[in-house]
Design an enzyme around this catalytic site. Structure first.
Site, short mmCIF file in Angstrom:
data_model
loop_
_atom_site.label_atom_id
_atom_site.label_comp_id
_atom_site.label_asym_id
_atom_site.label_seq_id
_atom_site.Cartn_x
_atom_site.Cartn_y
_atom_site.Cartn_z
N GLY A 1 50.24 35.69 42.25
CA GLY A 1 51.30 35.48 42.68
C GLY A 1 52.00 34.04 42.17
N GLU B 1 39.14 36.28 51.10
CA GLU B 1 39.66 37.52 51.04
C GLU B 1 38.61 38.20 50.43
OE1 GLU B 1 43.26 39.01 48.86
OE2 GLU B 1 43.90 39.94 50.96
N GLY C 1 50.78 41.16 45.65
CA GLY C 1 49.46 41.19 44.94
C GLY C 1 48.75 39.95 45.47
N SER C 2 48.01 39.67 44.45
CA SER C 2 47.01 38.23 44.85
C SER C 2 47.67 36.97 44.90
CB SER C 2 45.81 38.36 44.16
OG SER C 2 45.91 38.04 42.79
N THR C 3 47.24 36.03 45.71
CA THR C 3 47.72 34.71 45.50
C THR C 3 47.59 34.08 44.29
OG1 THR C 3 47.36 34.39 48.07
CG2 THR C 3 47.40 32.59 46.92
N ALA C 4 46.37 34.46 43.71
CA ALA C 4 46.33 33.54 42.31
C ALA C 4 47.22 34.07 41.52
CB ALA C 4 44.95 33.82 41.81
N CYS D 1 46.17 44.18 52.83
CA CYS D 1 46.35 42.84 52.80
C CYS D 1 46.58 42.27 54.23
CB CYS D 1 47.86 42.57 52.03
SG CYS D 1 49.23 43.59 53.02
N GLU E 1 54.43 38.73 48.25
CA GLU E 1 53.76 38.99 49.35
C GLU E 1 52.23 39.12 49.00
OE1 GLU E 1 54.59 39.73 52.13
OE2 GLU E 1 56.69 40.31 52.00
N LYS F 1 56.38 47.67 38.12
CA LYS F 1 55.25 47.66 37.36
C LYS F 1 53.82 48.19 37.97
CE LYS F 1 51.70 45.24 35.82
NZ LYS F 1 50.81 46.51 35.74
P1 NAD Z 1 46.69 41.39 41.36
O1 NAD Z 1 47.09 40.20 41.81
O2 NAD Z 1 45.30 41.31 40.40
O3 NAD Z 1 47.76 42.58 40.61
C1 NAD Z 1 48.93 42.77 41.24
C2 NAD Z 1 49.73 43.26 40.33
O4 NAD Z 1 50.28 42.05 39.31
C3 NAD Z 1 49.49 44.22 39.33
O5 NAD Z 1 50.28 45.11 38.99
C4 NAD Z 1 48.81 43.68 38.27
O6 NAD Z 1 48.87 44.46 36.89
C5 NAD Z 1 50.03 42.56 38.07
N1 NAD Z 1 49.66 41.41 37.43
C6 NAD Z 1 48.42 40.69 36.94
N2 NAD Z 1 48.45 39.50 36.17
C7 NAD Z 1 50.04 39.32 36.21
C8 NAD Z 1 50.89 38.39 35.62
N3 NAD Z 1 50.27 37.46 34.91
N4 NAD Z 1 52.21 38.51 35.49
C9 NAD Z 1 52.71 39.54 36.27
N5 NAD Z 1 52.09 40.74 36.59
C10 NAD Z 1 50.78 40.39 36.80
O7 NAD Z 1 46.07 42.19 43.13
P2 NAD Z 1 45.66 43.44 43.23
O8 NAD Z 1 44.08 43.35 42.84
O9 NAD Z 1 46.33 44.72 42.38
O10 NAD Z 1 45.73 43.60 44.76
C11 NAD Z 1 45.00 43.11 45.61
C12 NAD Z 1 45.87 41.89 46.15
O11 NAD Z 1 47.07 42.15 46.75
C13 NAD Z 1 45.03 41.41 47.68
O12 NAD Z 1 45.08 39.99 47.34
C14 NAD Z 1 46.07 41.82 48.57
O13 NAD Z 1 45.88 40.98 49.73
C15 NAD Z 1 47.37 41.81 48.13
N6 NAD Z 1 48.14 42.56 48.69
C16 NAD Z 1 49.27 41.86 49.60
C17 NAD Z 1 50.12 42.76 50.11
C18 NAD Z 1 51.35 41.71 51.01
O14 NAD Z 1 51.93 42.61 51.45
N7 NAD Z 1 51.01 40.68 51.27
C19 NAD Z 1 49.92 43.96 50.43
C20 NAD Z 1 49.14 44.50 49.68
C21 NAD Z 1 48.15 43.76 48.56
#
Ligand code: NAD
Length: 499
Positions: free
Chosen positions: A255, A403, A250-253, A306, A272, A197
Protein backbone atom coordinates in the site's frame (compact mmCIF):
# COMPACT_ATOMS: atom_id res chain seq x y z
CA UNK A 1 -14.90 -42.82 5.84
CA UNK A 2 -15.97 -40.55 2.95
CA UNK A 3 -15.36 -36.84 3.51
CA UNK A 4 -18.67 -34.98 3.14
CA UNK A 5 -18.76 -32.52 0.29
CA UNK A 6 -21.42 -30.42 -1.36
CA UNK A 7 -22.61 -31.20 -4.86
CA UNK A 8 -20.60 -29.24 -7.43
CA UNK A 9 -22.66 -27.35 -10.01
CA UNK A 10 -22.11 -28.18 -13.69
CA UNK A 11 -21.80 -24.43 -14.36
CA UNK A 12 -18.75 -24.31 -12.06
CA UNK A 13 -16.95 -26.97 -14.10
CA UNK A 14 -18.03 -25.30 -17.34
CA UNK A 15 -16.56 -21.98 -16.15
CA UNK A 16 -13.32 -23.61 -14.98
CA UNK A 17 -12.93 -25.22 -18.41
CA UNK A 18 -13.04 -21.84 -20.19
CA UNK A 19 -10.00 -19.87 -21.29
CA UNK A 20 -9.39 -17.11 -18.72
CA UNK A 21 -7.55 -13.88 -19.25
CA UNK A 22 -7.77 -10.12 -19.05
CA UNK A 23 -11.34 -8.88 -19.58
CA UNK A 24 -11.47 -5.74 -21.69
CA UNK A 25 -14.21 -4.09 -23.76
CA UNK A 26 -16.65 -6.78 -22.63
CA UNK A 27 -14.57 -9.74 -23.77
CA UNK A 28 -11.70 -11.96 -22.71
CA UNK A 29 -8.77 -10.53 -24.65
CA UNK A 30 -6.86 -13.64 -25.62
CA UNK A 31 -4.49 -11.51 -27.68
CA UNK A 32 -3.25 -9.93 -24.43
CA UNK A 33 -1.20 -12.72 -22.90
CA UNK A 34 2.37 -13.04 -21.75
CA UNK A 35 2.37 -16.10 -19.53
CA UNK A 36 0.17 -18.88 -18.16
CA UNK A 37 -0.47 -19.03 -14.44
CA UNK A 38 -1.85 -22.16 -12.73
CA UNK A 39 -4.44 -21.75 -9.99
CA UNK A 40 -4.51 -24.45 -7.31
CA UNK A 41 -7.30 -25.66 -5.07
CA UNK A 42 -5.96 -24.80 -1.57
CA UNK A 43 -7.72 -27.84 -0.06
CA UNK A 44 -5.86 -30.33 -2.25
CA UNK A 45 -2.92 -28.40 -3.76
CA UNK A 46 -4.12 -29.76 -7.14
CA UNK A 47 -4.32 -27.54 -10.24
CA UNK A 48 -7.83 -26.07 -10.61
CA UNK A 49 -7.39 -24.26 -13.92
CA UNK A 50 -5.00 -21.82 -15.53
CA UNK A 51 -5.26 -18.16 -16.50
CA UNK A 52 -3.36 -15.96 -18.93
CA UNK A 53 -1.43 -13.11 -17.34
CA UNK A 54 -0.38 -9.91 -19.08
CA UNK A 55 2.82 -7.91 -18.67
CA UNK A 56 3.14 -4.25 -17.84
CA UNK A 57 3.35 -3.43 -21.57
CA UNK A 58 -0.27 -4.56 -22.05
CA UNK A 59 -1.63 -2.42 -19.26
CA UNK A 60 -1.89 0.60 -21.51
CA UNK A 61 -4.54 -0.99 -23.75
CA UNK A 62 -6.63 -1.99 -20.73
CA UNK A 63 -6.53 1.51 -19.24
CA UNK A 64 -7.27 3.03 -22.65
CA UNK A 65 -10.40 0.89 -22.91
CA UNK A 66 -11.64 2.25 -19.57
CA UNK A 67 -10.59 5.77 -20.54
CA UNK A 68 -12.36 5.63 -23.91
CA UNK A 69 -15.52 4.34 -22.21
CA UNK A 70 -15.34 7.16 -19.68
CA UNK A 71 -14.78 9.88 -22.25
CA UNK A 72 -17.53 8.59 -24.54
CA UNK A 73 -20.13 9.22 -21.82
CA UNK A 74 -21.81 5.84 -22.47
CA UNK A 75 -21.91 5.33 -18.71
CA UNK A 76 -21.44 8.70 -17.01
CA UNK A 77 -23.90 10.24 -19.50
CA UNK A 78 -26.77 7.96 -18.49
CA UNK A 79 -29.32 9.43 -16.13
CA UNK A 80 -28.70 8.46 -12.51
CA UNK A 81 -31.83 6.30 -12.49
CA UNK A 82 -30.66 4.44 -15.61
CA UNK A 83 -27.34 3.68 -13.90
CA UNK A 84 -29.15 2.64 -10.74
CA UNK A 85 -31.47 0.31 -12.65
CA UNK A 86 -28.57 -1.42 -14.45
CA UNK A 87 -26.61 -1.79 -11.20
CA UNK A 88 -29.66 -3.28 -9.47
CA UNK A 89 -30.01 -5.73 -12.37
CA UNK A 90 -26.31 -6.56 -11.91
CA UNK A 91 -26.96 -7.29 -8.22
CA UNK A 92 -29.90 -9.54 -9.19
CA UNK A 93 -27.66 -11.50 -11.57
CA UNK A 94 -24.95 -11.94 -8.93
CA UNK A 95 -27.63 -13.20 -6.54
CA UNK A 96 -29.10 -15.54 -9.17
CA UNK A 97 -25.60 -16.98 -9.81
CA UNK A 98 -24.82 -16.99 -6.07
CA UNK A 99 -24.25 -20.71 -5.63
CA UNK A 100 -21.99 -20.88 -8.69
CA UNK A 101 -19.95 -17.90 -7.44
CA UNK A 102 -19.76 -19.29 -3.89
CA UNK A 103 -18.48 -22.66 -5.13
CA UNK A 104 -15.95 -21.04 -7.45
CA UNK A 105 -14.64 -18.93 -4.57
CA UNK A 106 -14.41 -21.89 -2.22
CA UNK A 107 -12.49 -23.92 -4.82
CA UNK A 108 -10.18 -21.02 -5.67
CA UNK A 109 -9.68 -19.30 -2.29
CA UNK A 110 -10.23 -22.22 0.07
CA UNK A 111 -12.85 -20.64 2.33
CA UNK A 112 -15.85 -22.41 3.84
CA UNK A 113 -18.79 -22.74 1.48
CA UNK A 114 -20.95 -21.27 4.27
CA UNK A 115 -18.80 -18.11 4.40
CA UNK A 116 -18.70 -17.96 0.60
CA UNK A 117 -22.50 -18.11 0.42
CA UNK A 118 -23.27 -15.80 3.35
CA UNK A 119 -20.52 -13.18 3.04
CA UNK A 120 -18.70 -13.38 -0.28
CA UNK A 121 -22.06 -13.51 -2.10
CA UNK A 122 -24.89 -12.71 0.37
CA UNK A 123 -23.40 -9.66 2.08
CA UNK A 124 -21.99 -8.50 -1.26
CA UNK A 125 -25.40 -8.54 -2.93
CA UNK A 126 -26.74 -6.37 -0.09
CA UNK A 127 -23.80 -4.01 -0.55
CA UNK A 128 -24.41 -3.91 -4.33
CA UNK A 129 -28.04 -2.88 -3.86
CA UNK A 130 -27.09 -0.27 -1.27
CA UNK A 131 -24.46 1.25 -3.59
CA UNK A 132 -26.74 1.10 -6.65
CA UNK A 133 -29.10 3.37 -4.69
CA UNK A 134 -26.38 6.02 -4.34
CA UNK A 135 -26.43 6.62 -8.11
CA UNK A 136 -29.61 8.66 -7.64
CA UNK A 137 -28.54 10.39 -4.41
CA UNK A 138 -25.28 12.12 -5.29
CA UNK A 139 -25.59 15.76 -4.28
CA UNK A 140 -23.78 19.05 -3.78
CA UNK A 141 -24.53 22.06 -1.60
CA UNK A 142 -25.65 25.60 -2.23
CA UNK A 143 -23.49 28.05 -0.29
CA UNK A 144 -23.85 31.70 0.67
CA UNK A 145 -20.77 33.70 -0.32
CA UNK A 146 -19.63 37.24 0.56
CA UNK A 147 -17.61 38.26 -2.49
CA UNK A 148 -17.29 42.11 -2.51
CA UNK A 149 -16.52 42.60 -6.22
CA UNK A 150 -17.96 43.70 -8.57
CA UNK A 151 -20.02 46.16 -6.61
CA UNK A 152 -23.72 45.27 -6.32
CA UNK A 153 -23.19 41.90 -7.97
CA UNK A 154 -25.13 38.91 -6.72
CA UNK A 155 -23.81 35.38 -6.65
CA UNK A 156 -25.15 31.90 -6.74
CA UNK A 157 -22.55 29.42 -5.49
CA UNK A 158 -22.89 25.68 -5.28
CA UNK A 159 -20.87 22.47 -5.38
CA UNK A 160 -21.34 19.46 -7.60
CA UNK A 161 -19.80 16.02 -7.43
CA UNK A 162 -18.42 14.72 -10.71
CA UNK A 163 -17.12 11.21 -11.44
CA UNK A 164 -13.37 10.90 -10.75
CA UNK A 165 -12.78 9.20 -14.13
CA UNK A 166 -10.85 5.96 -14.62
CA UNK A 167 -10.46 3.97 -11.40
CA UNK A 168 -7.77 1.35 -10.72
CA UNK A 169 -9.14 -1.09 -8.12
CA UNK A 170 -6.43 -3.36 -6.71
CA UNK A 171 -7.68 -6.14 -4.46
CA UNK A 172 -6.28 -8.92 -2.24
CA UNK A 173 -7.02 -12.65 -2.15
CA UNK A 174 -8.89 -13.01 1.15
CA UNK A 175 -12.39 -11.90 -0.05
CA UNK A 176 -11.77 -11.61 -3.79
CA UNK A 177 -15.33 -11.07 -4.96
CA UNK A 178 -16.57 -8.95 -2.08
CA UNK A 179 -13.63 -6.55 -2.01
CA UNK A 180 -13.64 -6.16 -5.81
CA UNK A 181 -17.32 -5.20 -5.70
CA UNK A 182 -16.67 -2.85 -2.76
CA UNK A 183 -14.79 -0.82 -5.39
CA UNK A 184 -16.73 -1.55 -8.58
CA UNK A 185 -20.15 -0.60 -7.21
CA UNK A 186 -19.49 2.88 -5.80
CA UNK A 187 -17.20 3.69 -8.75
CA UNK A 188 -19.95 2.76 -11.21
CA UNK A 189 -22.67 4.45 -9.15
CA UNK A 190 -20.65 7.68 -9.46
CA UNK A 191 -20.29 7.30 -13.25
CA UNK A 192 -16.62 6.23 -13.25
CA UNK A 193 -15.18 3.37 -15.28
CA UNK A 194 -12.90 0.82 -13.59
CA UNK A 195 -10.05 -1.62 -14.08
CA UNK A 196 -9.93 -4.26 -11.34
CA UNK A 197 -6.66 -6.07 -10.70
CA UNK A 198 -7.39 -9.17 -8.61
CA UNK A 199 -4.69 -10.94 -6.63
CA UNK A 200 -2.74 -13.48 -8.71
CA UNK A 201 -4.15 -16.31 -6.59
CA UNK A 202 -7.86 -15.49 -6.89
CA UNK A 203 -9.08 -13.99 -10.18
CA UNK A 204 -12.01 -16.31 -10.95
CA UNK A 205 -15.12 -14.79 -9.36
CA UNK A 206 -14.33 -11.25 -10.46
CA UNK A 207 -13.92 -12.50 -14.04
CA UNK A 208 -17.30 -14.23 -13.77
CA UNK A 209 -19.08 -11.12 -12.45
CA UNK A 210 -17.49 -8.88 -15.10
CA UNK A 211 -19.42 -10.97 -17.64
CA UNK A 212 -22.58 -10.70 -15.50
CA UNK A 213 -22.18 -6.92 -15.49
CA UNK A 214 -22.25 -6.97 -19.31
CA UNK A 215 -25.35 -9.20 -19.20
CA UNK A 216 -26.98 -6.65 -16.86
CA UNK A 217 -26.38 -3.82 -19.33
CA UNK A 218 -23.12 -2.25 -18.13
CA UNK A 219 -21.55 -1.09 -21.41
CA UNK A 220 -18.31 -2.76 -22.59
CA UNK A 221 -15.17 -0.95 -21.38
CA UNK A 222 -16.81 0.31 -18.17
CA UNK A 223 -15.74 -2.65 -15.99
CA UNK A 224 -12.46 -4.31 -17.02
CA UNK A 225 -10.36 -6.94 -15.26
CA UNK A 226 -6.57 -6.95 -15.55
CA UNK A 227 -4.78 -10.24 -14.82
CA UNK A 228 -1.09 -9.81 -14.11
CA UNK A 229 1.54 -9.90 -11.40
CA UNK A 230 1.24 -7.16 -8.79
CA UNK A 231 4.79 -5.87 -9.01
CA UNK A 232 4.55 -5.62 -12.82
CA UNK A 233 1.00 -5.18 -14.15
CA UNK A 234 -0.31 -3.79 -10.83
CA UNK A 235 2.51 -1.25 -10.59
CA UNK A 236 2.05 -0.22 -14.25
CA UNK A 237 -1.67 0.27 -13.62
CA UNK A 238 -1.09 2.55 -10.63
CA UNK A 239 1.51 4.57 -12.55
CA UNK A 240 -0.63 4.99 -15.69
CA UNK A 241 -1.29 8.69 -16.35
CA UNK A 242 -4.86 8.07 -17.51
CA UNK A 243 -5.84 6.55 -14.15
CA UNK A 244 -7.58 9.19 -12.02
CA UNK A 245 -8.16 7.26 -8.80
CA UNK A 246 -6.50 4.24 -7.19
CA UNK A 247 -8.50 2.27 -4.66
CA UNK A 248 -6.16 -0.28 -3.09
CA UNK A 249 -6.83 -3.01 -0.55
CA UNK A 250 -3.90 -5.14 0.56
CA UNK A 251 -0.84 -5.18 2.77
CA UNK A 252 0.66 -2.07 4.33
CA UNK A 253 4.03 -2.66 2.63
CA UNK A 254 2.52 -2.72 -0.87
CA UNK A 255 0.00 0.00 0.00
CA UNK A 256 2.84 2.43 0.76
CA UNK A 257 4.44 1.72 -2.64
CA UNK A 258 1.08 2.23 -4.32
CA UNK A 259 0.46 5.53 -2.54
CA UNK A 260 3.90 6.86 -3.46
CA UNK A 261 3.50 5.80 -7.11
CA UNK A 262 0.02 7.38 -7.31
CA UNK A 263 1.28 10.63 -5.85
CA UNK A 264 3.83 10.98 -8.66
CA UNK A 265 0.92 11.65 -11.05
CA UNK A 266 -1.16 13.33 -8.33
CA UNK A 267 -3.62 10.45 -8.81
CA UNK A 268 -6.13 10.31 -5.96
CA UNK A 269 -5.82 7.22 -3.80
CA UNK A 270 -7.48 5.33 -0.97
CA UNK A 271 -5.61 2.65 0.96
CA UNK A 272 -7.24 -0.14 2.99
CA UNK A 273 -4.34 -1.98 4.63
CA UNK A 274 -3.39 -4.45 7.32
CA UNK A 275 -4.60 -4.85 10.87
CA UNK A 276 -3.64 -6.42 14.21
CA UNK A 277 -6.97 -5.98 15.86
CA UNK A 278 -7.46 -6.12 19.63
CA UNK A 279 -10.38 -7.43 21.67
CA UNK A 280 -10.47 -5.78 25.11
CA UNK A 281 -12.31 -7.99 27.61
CA UNK A 282 -13.30 -6.17 30.79
CA UNK A 283 -13.58 -7.67 34.26
CA UNK A 284 -17.38 -7.83 34.10
CA UNK A 285 -17.58 -9.34 30.59
CA UNK A 286 -19.65 -12.43 29.84
CA UNK A 287 -16.79 -14.88 29.15
CA UNK A 288 -18.92 -17.31 27.12
CA UNK A 289 -19.95 -14.50 24.79
CA UNK A 290 -16.38 -13.19 24.59
CA UNK A 291 -15.06 -16.66 23.68
CA UNK A 292 -17.73 -17.05 20.99
CA UNK A 293 -16.80 -13.57 19.74
CA UNK A 294 -13.11 -14.45 19.72
CA UNK A 295 -13.74 -17.58 17.63
CA UNK A 296 -16.19 -15.88 15.28
CA UNK A 297 -14.21 -12.66 14.97
CA UNK A 298 -10.75 -14.26 15.05
CA UNK A 299 -11.01 -17.47 13.06
CA UNK A 300 -13.49 -16.50 10.33
CA UNK A 301 -11.86 -17.31 6.97
CA UNK A 302 -8.95 -18.81 8.99
CA UNK A 303 -8.10 -15.35 10.31
CA UNK A 304 -7.41 -14.12 6.77
CA UNK A 305 -9.50 -11.02 7.42
CA UNK A 306 -8.01 -7.53 7.78
CA UNK A 307 -10.45 -6.78 10.62
CA UNK A 308 -10.09 -10.16 12.40
CA UNK A 309 -9.48 -10.15 16.15
CA UNK A 310 -5.97 -11.41 16.82
CA UNK A 311 -4.87 -9.84 20.14
CA UNK A 312 -6.95 -10.48 23.25
CA UNK A 313 -6.50 -8.41 26.41
CA UNK A 314 -8.32 -10.07 29.30
CA UNK A 315 -8.62 -8.73 32.85
CA UNK A 316 -6.27 -10.77 35.06
CA UNK A 317 -9.17 -12.04 37.20
CA UNK A 318 -10.80 -13.64 34.12
CA UNK A 319 -7.68 -14.60 32.14
CA UNK A 320 -7.50 -18.27 33.20
CA UNK A 321 -11.23 -18.84 32.53
CA UNK A 322 -10.97 -17.19 29.12
CA UNK A 323 -7.85 -19.09 28.01
CA UNK A 324 -9.26 -22.45 29.18
CA UNK A 325 -12.65 -21.97 27.51
CA UNK A 326 -11.08 -20.66 24.29
CA UNK A 327 -8.52 -23.49 24.16
CA UNK A 328 -11.17 -26.14 24.80
CA UNK A 329 -13.38 -24.90 21.95
CA UNK A 330 -10.61 -24.16 19.45
CA UNK A 331 -8.97 -27.57 19.98
CA UNK A 332 -12.23 -29.29 19.02
CA UNK A 333 -12.67 -27.48 15.70
CA UNK A 334 -12.89 -29.74 12.63
CA UNK A 335 -10.32 -29.16 9.88
CA UNK A 336 -11.25 -29.81 6.25
CA UNK A 337 -11.92 -28.49 2.77
CA UNK A 338 -14.21 -25.51 2.28
CA UNK A 339 -16.50 -27.72 0.17
CA UNK A 340 -16.97 -29.95 3.26
CA UNK A 341 -19.96 -28.34 5.00
CA UNK A 342 -18.92 -29.80 8.37
CA UNK A 343 -15.39 -28.38 8.38
CA UNK A 344 -14.88 -25.36 10.63
CA UNK A 345 -11.25 -24.62 9.73
CA UNK A 346 -10.35 -24.62 6.06
CA UNK A 347 -7.07 -24.21 4.18
CA UNK A 348 -5.15 -20.97 3.82
CA UNK A 349 -5.05 -19.50 0.34
CA UNK A 350 -1.62 -20.75 -0.84
CA UNK A 351 1.50 -22.68 0.08
CA UNK A 352 3.35 -19.34 0.24
CA UNK A 353 0.92 -17.95 2.79
CA UNK A 354 0.90 -21.21 4.78
CA UNK A 355 4.71 -20.98 4.97
CA UNK A 356 4.48 -17.35 6.12
CA UNK A 357 2.04 -18.23 8.94
CA UNK A 358 4.15 -21.22 10.04
CA UNK A 359 7.26 -19.01 10.08
CA UNK A 360 5.55 -16.50 12.39
CA UNK A 361 4.48 -19.39 14.64
CA UNK A 362 8.12 -20.54 14.80
CA UNK A 363 9.09 -17.00 15.83
CA UNK A 364 6.43 -17.13 18.58
CA UNK A 365 7.87 -20.43 19.83
CA UNK A 366 11.43 -19.08 19.79
CA UNK A 367 10.28 -16.03 21.81
CA UNK A 368 8.76 -18.30 24.48
CA UNK A 369 5.01 -18.16 23.75
CA UNK A 370 2.91 -20.90 25.33
CA UNK A 371 1.02 -22.95 22.70
CA UNK A 372 -2.29 -23.87 24.37
CA UNK A 373 -3.48 -25.64 21.21
CA UNK A 374 -2.46 -25.90 17.55
CA UNK A 375 0.75 -24.44 16.16
CA UNK A 376 1.52 -26.62 13.16
CA UNK A 377 0.29 -27.83 9.78
CA UNK A 378 -1.86 -30.98 10.03
CA UNK A 379 -0.90 -34.01 7.92
CA UNK A 380 -3.14 -33.09 4.98
CA UNK A 381 -2.29 -32.36 1.33
CA UNK A 382 -3.71 -28.78 1.26
CA UNK A 383 -2.47 -25.54 2.80
CA UNK A 384 -3.89 -26.05 6.30
CA UNK A 385 -2.68 -24.62 9.62
CA UNK A 386 -4.18 -25.79 12.90
CA UNK A 387 -6.20 -23.16 14.79
CA UNK A 388 -3.82 -21.92 17.45
CA UNK A 389 -4.16 -20.26 20.86
CA UNK A 390 -1.06 -18.57 22.27
CA UNK A 391 -0.73 -17.44 25.92
CA UNK A 392 1.92 -16.13 28.34
CA UNK A 393 2.88 -13.43 25.88
CA UNK A 394 4.63 -10.09 26.26
CA UNK A 395 3.40 -7.00 24.49
CA UNK A 396 6.62 -6.73 22.43
CA UNK A 397 6.48 -10.27 20.99
CA UNK A 398 6.03 -10.93 17.27
CA UNK A 399 2.70 -12.70 17.84
CA UNK A 400 1.35 -9.52 19.49
CA UNK A 401 2.84 -6.93 17.15
CA UNK A 402 2.79 -8.47 13.64
CA UNK A 403 -0.17 -9.26 11.40
CA UNK A 404 -0.13 -13.06 11.00
CA UNK A 405 -3.29 -13.23 8.82
CA UNK A 406 -3.90 -16.81 9.92
CA UNK A 407 -5.82 -18.84 12.54
CA UNK A 408 -3.77 -17.60 15.49
CA UNK A 409 -5.22 -16.02 18.64
CA UNK A 410 -2.78 -14.29 21.03
CA UNK A 411 -4.06 -13.84 24.60
CA UNK A 412 -2.58 -11.42 27.16
CA UNK A 413 -3.76 -10.19 30.56
CA UNK A 414 -3.92 -6.76 32.20
CA UNK A 415 -4.45 -5.44 35.72
CA UNK A 416 -5.99 -2.02 35.16
CA UNK A 417 -7.81 -0.30 32.30
CA UNK A 418 -5.20 2.40 31.72
CA UNK A 419 -2.58 -0.29 31.07
CA UNK A 420 -5.03 -2.13 28.85
CA UNK A 421 -5.66 0.96 26.69
CA UNK A 422 -1.90 1.53 26.38
CA UNK A 423 -1.39 -2.06 25.21
CA UNK A 424 -4.34 -1.90 22.81
CA UNK A 425 -2.86 1.24 21.22
CA UNK A 426 0.73 -0.04 21.28
CA UNK A 427 0.70 -1.33 17.70
CA UNK A 428 1.47 0.20 14.31
CA UNK A 429 -1.95 -0.77 12.98
CA UNK A 430 -5.32 0.78 13.84
CA UNK A 431 -8.02 -0.84 11.75
CA UNK A 432 -10.59 -2.21 14.21
CA UNK A 433 -11.01 -3.04 17.91
CA UNK A 434 -13.72 -4.38 20.17
CA UNK A 435 -14.66 -3.87 23.81
CA UNK A 436 -16.48 -6.57 25.76
CA UNK A 437 -18.42 -5.37 28.80
CA UNK A 438 -21.92 -4.88 30.20
CA UNK A 439 -20.85 -1.57 31.75
CA UNK A 440 -22.05 1.06 29.27
CA UNK A 441 -20.27 3.88 31.13
CA UNK A 442 -16.89 2.12 30.83
CA UNK A 443 -17.47 1.34 27.15
CA UNK A 444 -18.36 4.98 26.42
CA UNK A 445 -15.27 6.13 28.34
CA UNK A 446 -13.00 3.76 26.36
CA UNK A 447 -14.33 4.29 22.81
CA UNK A 448 -12.66 7.71 22.26
CA UNK A 449 -9.33 6.44 23.65
CA UNK A 450 -8.94 3.60 21.15
CA UNK A 451 -6.87 4.29 18.03
CA UNK A 452 -8.89 2.40 15.44
CA UNK A 453 -11.14 3.21 12.49
CA UNK A 454 -13.92 0.98 13.83
CA UNK A 455 -14.73 0.12 17.46
CA UNK A 456 -17.32 -2.55 18.21
CA UNK A 457 -18.86 -3.20 21.61
CA UNK A 458 -19.81 -6.81 22.43
CA UNK A 459 -19.18 -8.00 18.87
CA UNK A 460 -16.24 -8.16 16.52
CA UNK A 461 -16.14 -8.01 12.73
CA UNK A 462 -19.63 -7.01 11.45
CA UNK A 463 -19.50 -4.36 8.73
CA UNK A 464 -22.37 -2.54 7.06
CA UNK A 465 -22.44 -0.75 3.69
CA UNK A 466 -23.66 2.43 5.39
CA UNK A 467 -20.92 2.52 8.05
CA UNK A 468 -17.56 4.03 6.97
CA UNK A 469 -14.71 1.52 7.05
CA UNK A 470 -10.98 2.23 7.10
CA UNK A 471 -7.93 2.53 9.26
CA UNK A 472 -6.03 4.75 11.66
CA UNK A 473 -2.23 4.71 11.60
CA UNK A 474 -0.64 2.15 9.23
CA UNK A 475 -3.99 0.52 8.49
CA UNK A 476 -4.68 2.93 5.67
CA UNK A 477 -5.80 6.28 4.34
CA UNK A 478 -9.37 7.28 3.53
CA UNK A 479 -12.62 5.42 4.11
CA UNK A 480 -14.79 3.08 2.07
CA UNK A 481 -18.57 2.45 2.34
CA UNK A 482 -21.44 4.87 2.70
CA UNK A 483 -21.10 8.50 1.74
CA UNK A 484 -17.30 8.22 2.16
CA UNK A 485 -17.11 5.86 -0.82
CA UNK A 486 -19.07 8.30 -2.98
CA UNK A 487 -16.74 11.10 -1.95
CA UNK A 488 -13.80 8.86 -2.83
CA UNK A 489 -14.93 8.26 -6.41
CA UNK A 490 -15.92 11.86 -7.21
CA UNK A 491 -14.21 15.20 -7.57
CA UNK A 492 -15.81 18.18 -5.85
CA UNK A 493 -16.35 21.16 -8.13
CA UNK A 494 -17.27 24.62 -6.81
CA UNK A 495 -19.37 26.80 -9.10
CA UNK A 496 -19.90 30.51 -8.62
CA UNK A 497 -22.34 32.36 -10.90
CA UNK A 498 -22.45 36.14 -10.96
CA UNK A 499 -25.73 37.76 -11.91
P1 NAD B 1 -0.74 -7.66 -1.12
O1 NAD B 1 -0.46 -6.28 -0.66
O2 NAD B 1 0.40 -8.59 -1.28
O3 NAD B 1 -1.48 -7.63 -2.54
C1 NAD B 1 -2.66 -6.88 -2.73
C2 NAD B 1 -2.84 -6.61 -4.22
O4 NAD B 1 -1.80 -5.74 -4.66
C3 NAD B 1 -2.74 -7.84 -5.11
O5 NAD B 1 -3.68 -7.74 -6.17
C4 NAD B 1 -1.31 -7.77 -5.64
O6 NAD B 1 -1.16 -8.44 -6.87
C5 NAD B 1 -1.17 -6.26 -5.81
N1 NAD B 1 0.20 -5.75 -5.84
C6 NAD B 1 1.33 -6.31 -5.33
N2 NAD B 1 2.39 -5.51 -5.55
C7 NAD B 1 1.94 -4.41 -6.21
C8 NAD B 1 2.55 -3.21 -6.69
N3 NAD B 1 3.85 -2.98 -6.54
N4 NAD B 1 1.76 -2.30 -7.30
C9 NAD B 1 0.43 -2.50 -7.43
N5 NAD B 1 -0.21 -3.61 -7.00
C10 NAD B 1 0.55 -4.56 -6.39
O7 NAD B 1 -1.84 -8.23 -0.12
P2 NAD B 1 -2.46 -9.70 -0.04
O8 NAD B 1 -1.41 -10.61 0.48
O9 NAD B 1 -3.13 -10.02 -1.35
O10 NAD B 1 -3.64 -9.49 1.03
C11 NAD B 1 -3.44 -9.55 2.40
C12 NAD B 1 -3.31 -8.17 3.00
O11 NAD B 1 -4.44 -7.36 2.64
C13 NAD B 1 -3.29 -8.18 4.51
O12 NAD B 1 -2.29 -7.30 4.97
C14 NAD B 1 -4.65 -7.66 4.89
O13 NAD B 1 -4.73 -7.08 6.17
C15 NAD B 1 -4.92 -6.69 3.80
N6 NAD B 1 -6.37 -6.43 3.69
C16 NAD B 1 -6.86 -5.21 4.10
C17 NAD B 1 -8.23 -4.96 4.06
C18 NAD B 1 -8.82 -3.64 4.52
O14 NAD B 1 -9.96 -3.34 4.16
N7 NAD B 1 -8.11 -2.85 5.29
C19 NAD B 1 -9.09 -5.94 3.56
C20 NAD B 1 -8.55 -7.16 3.16
C21 NAD B 1 -7.18 -7.40 3.22
Amino acid sequence: MNTPTIERLASVDAFLAQRHGTFIDGNTATRLSSSTHELRNPATAQVLCSVQLVDSIHVDSVVRSAHAAFKSGIWSGLTPSERERILLRFADLVEAHGEELAQLETLNQGKSIHIARAIEVGATVNYMRYMAGWATKIEGQTLDVSIPMPANARFNAYTRREPAGVVAGIVPWNFPLMIALWKVMPALACGCTIVIKPADETPLTVLRVAQLAIDAGVPPGVFNVLLGRGAEAGAALVAHPLVNKVSFTGSTAVGKQVGIAALKNMTRFTLELGGKNPMLILEDADIDKAVAGAIGGGLVNQGQVCAAASRFYVHASRYKDFVEALTSQVSQMTIGAGMNPDAQINPLVSRKHQDSVLKLLSAAKAEGAQFCTGGKAPDLPGYFVEPTVLANLDQGMTAVQEEIFGPVLSVLSYENLDDAVSMVNDNKYGLTASIWTNDLGKAMHLIPQIEAGTVWVNNHVPVDPNLPFGGYKQSGMGREFGRSAIEGFTELKSVCITY
